[in-house]
Design a protein around this motif. Sequence first.
Motif, PDB file in Angstrom:
ATOM      1  N   TYR A  76     -10.480 -29.278 -28.231  1.00 32.14           N
ATOM      2  CA  TYR A  76     -10.176 -30.608 -28.107  1.00 32.14           C
ATOM      3  C   TYR A  76     -11.016 -31.799 -28.556  1.00 32.14           C
ATOM      4  N   ARG A  77     -12.416 -31.427 -28.317  1.00 29.26           N
ATOM      5  CA  ARG A  77     -13.451 -32.233 -28.868  1.00 29.26           C
ATOM      6  C   ARG A  77     -13.314 -32.564 -30.236  1.00 29.26           C
ATOM      7  N   ASP A  79     -10.536 -32.191 -31.925  1.00 28.35           N
ATOM      8  CA  ASP A  79      -9.358 -33.187 -32.020  1.00 28.35           C
ATOM      9  C   ASP A  79      -9.842 -34.574 -32.018  1.00 28.35           C
ATOM     10  N   VAL A  80     -10.522 -34.727 -30.944  1.00 30.20           N
ATOM     11  CA  VAL A  80     -10.910 -36.243 -30.679  1.00 30.20           C
ATOM     12  C   VAL A  80     -11.652 -36.803 -31.943  1.00 30.20           C
ATOM     13  N   ARG A  83      -9.336 -37.594 -34.597  1.00 27.52           N
ATOM     14  CA  ARG A  83      -8.699 -38.872 -34.636  1.00 27.52           C
ATOM     15  C   ARG A  83      -9.589 -40.029 -34.764  1.00 27.52           C
ATOM     16  N   THR A 106      -6.056 -26.909 -35.259  1.00 23.57           N
ATOM     17  CA  THR A 106      -7.181 -27.890 -36.070  1.00 23.57           C
ATOM     18  C   THR A 106      -6.503 -28.267 -37.272  1.00 23.57           C
ATOM     19  N   LEU A 109      -3.705 -30.789 -37.152  1.00 25.63           N
ATOM     20  CA  LEU A 109      -3.931 -31.857 -36.697  1.00 25.63           C
ATOM     21  C   LEU A 109      -4.800 -32.753 -37.905  1.00 25.63           C
ATOM     22  N   ARG A 112      -2.032 -33.900 -40.068  1.00 24.80           N
ATOM     23  CA  ARG A 112      -1.271 -34.865 -39.351  1.00 24.80           C
ATOM     24  C   ARG A 112      -2.115 -36.219 -39.451  1.00 24.80           C
ATOM     25  N   LEU A 113      -3.462 -36.112 -39.493  1.00 25.34           N
ATOM     26  CA  LEU A 113      -4.311 -37.364 -39.315  1.00 25.34           C
ATOM     27  C   LEU A 113      -4.736 -37.729 -40.829  1.00 25.34           C
TER      28      LEU A 113
ATOM     29  N   VAL B 295       0.834 -33.097 -33.006  1.00 23.47           N
ATOM     30  CA  VAL B 295       0.369 -32.090 -32.712  1.00 23.47           C
ATOM     31  C   VAL B 295      -0.427 -32.079 -31.178  1.00 23.47           C
ATOM     32  N   ARG B 297      -2.542 -30.541 -28.129  1.00 24.27           N
ATOM     33  CA  ARG B 297      -3.457 -29.397 -27.787  1.00 24.27           C
ATOM     34  C   ARG B 297      -3.596 -29.381 -26.200  1.00 24.27           C
ATOM     35  N   GLU B 299      -5.962 -27.937 -23.122  1.00 25.69           N
ATOM     36  CA  GLU B 299      -7.049 -27.040 -22.940  1.00 25.69           C
ATOM     37  C   GLU B 299      -6.704 -26.688 -21.360  1.00 25.69           C
ATOM     38  N   GLY B 311      -5.143 -35.845 -31.035  1.00 24.49           N
ATOM     39  CA  GLY B 311      -6.340 -35.916 -30.870  1.00 24.49           C
ATOM     40  C   GLY B 311      -6.622 -36.892 -29.931  1.00 24.49           C
TER      41      GLY B 311
END
Lengths: 528, 387
Positions: A76-77, A79-80, A83, A106, A109, A112-113, B295, B297, B299, B311
């Motif tokens: 998730y890090r 992902d952030v 973004r 990943t 995303l 997507r972005l 998307v 996610r 955790e 994200g």
Amino acid sequence: MTARLAQLLTLPSLPAARLVAGAADAQIVDVRGDVGTVDEVSWRIARSAPGDGAPGRGKDTALMLVLLTPVARFDYRFDVLLRRCAAAGVTALAVAEGQARLGPGTDALARRLNVALVVAEDAWEFSVRLTDVLGAGDVPAARAALDVAAVGLEAGLGLEETFDELDRTVGYPLVFLDSAARPLRGSVSLDEDRRRDLTGLAGRRPQACLPVTGGELVAVPVSTGIGPRTWLGVVLPAQVPSERAVVTAALRVASVVVGHRLTLTRLVEERDARYRTSMLDELRAAGPSPSPSLVQRTIVAGWRLDEWHIGVRLVAREAADFVALRGDVGSAFRTEGLEAEVVEQLDGWVLWISSPAEPGPALIRKIAAQIRRAQVALRPTIETNVGVGSVQSGAAGLIRTLGEAGDAARVAAGRPEAGHFVHVDRLGLAQLLLAWTQTDTFQPAARQLLGPLASGSGDLLKTLAAYLDAESSLAETSAILGVHRNTVADRIARIERILGVDLTDPETRLALHLATRTFRIEPGRPSR
Amino acid sequence: MTAADQTSAWYGAEGDDGAMGRKGNGTLRSGRITAVDLGALSAGAALLGCGGGGRVDNMLSVLLALGSGFAVDLLPPDADASGFVAAIGLIGSTTVMEEKMPSGRELPATVTAIEQWTGLRIGAVMPAQVGGLTSLATASLASQLGLRLVDADLEGRATPRLDQLTIFGPDTAPVTAAAVTSSGLTVLVSDATPSDLETVWRDAIAHSGGWAAFAIGPLSMTQVRENSIHGSVSRAVTVGRALAAAAGSDVGALAASLGGTVVSRGRVIDIERYEDRVNFVANSIVALDADTGAVTRLEASSEYVLVLVDGEPKVSAPTVIAVLDSRMLKPIATVDVRIGADIVVLALPGANWWRADPERLRRTGPRAYGIDSDVLPEIGAAPGAHP
């Protein structure tokens, strides 16, 4: 400058990197490397304000961000981070090849972005090189020039070896074009117009850029000072201006390196040519018993003097570089299955084909046919008169067959209907005699004999030749020359008087008839 | 007050269990859970377990087999009652528990051990965590021993570690607790901190059976009132009933009826599971919504802890995060998520108790699960509101 990501990734100056997700047509304007964990980088992006030089200075930045610290986990890090990159105008994100698995999540995303995701084998190197490529500085060009200069100093003196080294250093296969822009090495498809463009540029511009199939040809001239100008080029698949500048710098140094090798090669070829020519001259002068030292040198040169030989003479019908073209001649014969020794002459080449056993008539006919095909094959390169001698053995025999071949070549000059090809074994009596008229011994004699007639308009010489050809018929001669019968009779009387000969004598008629042939074959020569 | 003082105070309260208010005013109208409520309790506990807490199905089957013999009275945590409560839980591998079924003696033995050691009578039990198996196990224990079931728990969802329970604040006095392993070993630890319990019990479990039932107590009603999540058990039943009512219908209606939101939907395209130092197991799950392209996610440790969409962090513990099968609207445990599954992510408000104090959030936020993210505001909270 701006470049498309897909083009950047093909550049050989960048370390290996591949696009794993997102758009290949992402535009990249700038690149920035950042050290730290994904969280730290993410934090910096989120907090970067416009104008502070940090990554992400606005929507139109089109920045490639390179994570210099390996990503521990694509969770998730990341992902952030993706973004925040998307929000900050980062169009591509490069990460180092590592242990962490980059999964479809990943990937999805990033798509997507709309942030392209690149995996580079060496992130640091990738970042530094990409900065060079995107930057306006001369550093990459200087580095490329230095690298090529190092090749020039360190690679061997062989042309092919040097080319291979240059391929590796420049990063693209080099194309070597002759003065007419035909490829001598490598392949590039240039149509007639493009060739004209390139050859038209010679000497006026230090380099040329032409659109070709598969990209753009960047070419620089290679000048050796001797021989025709050639071109060294590279086909760039990606049209990245800075890459063109780098390659041009590399090519300009490479052209000096290649020019140097070409000159060296030429020197060696010239030396070898002189050596061969003088050895053959010595052999001619030595007659039937060459000295042991001369024989030894011929053996070292690979000449098998004591075998059976068929001599061949190639006389060029146009001026050419016979040293440079020797290889073409040898390979034309080899293509026909003939292993011939080739020795440069002032006006062409002598060749001979040796065999341990005496070749039979059938084989001789076959060899003659092969030689004729080799002559035809050479035609695009050089037009030649070809004479072929009879089969002879030993050193003296070699000189004899070469002499015959030389005579036959002279005959061939006047025989376009035979394709400028004459084989001594097939010469009829007339041609043999005609050939004899061209020998070095007969020509001075003929000139001496007919010299008195050459002064004036030359009408007497023409009249004599026509009279003898017409079997001493005054009527026939007047018809051929288009003058009155009495004029012919008068001229014949004057000829007899000037030369002090009696034209009713058969011996005299034969000698004079042959002598006229000397002049007929070489009409351009001033008759004196 | 020292631990010894407290122990004597507990001791003095012996025999007071009869005074415990047996007519509580729980959220269930009847104040009583019978066999007909078991399905709802089970489904609600599974959802509140946030993907963890163990699969409820086997335990439900056991309880249903008791038939009409099953009945438990609920005791509201704020009821005016004296007496002592034991918090009941399970520790170790719930997967092993499915292979090595409880004998039925482990849970009562934990209560007996505490009573024997302290000399105090336990009048009521409560689940240490409402999520998952523990609710059912505690209910079955209450039924078996004829004890009342406090309508509260110590978590509001499910948790992998004991120190995350509400009673273990920074000034909590050491507790007495007993664990009985699946091999029948009883391990009683007194004057223990949560880390003592973890250390001793996990060693014992590793050598003896793979899982254990435990009881922490005796806890006073005051302690329960102040440091527990009120109404958890009845909430589980409520949620379970809503699930049953919504089966096959719209998940949006389900969310609305429970005061929650649908966070996202999608098909699972990526699951990564790895060992984690803090919480034994960690999962990262990604789902792609084919319709919108979003998307998601998730955790997770053994529970879902954090949800990001495109994200952007959306929901985190202590908010209840449930992953439901999009057709059946049945909760899916973290261990049961598979690639290709069509899921919907549902968030329900978590227990307010956690958000009353930053120290509490430290124990229940994503970082307590080894996920380095701030606690996100409760769903429905004003944008930008501090958690």
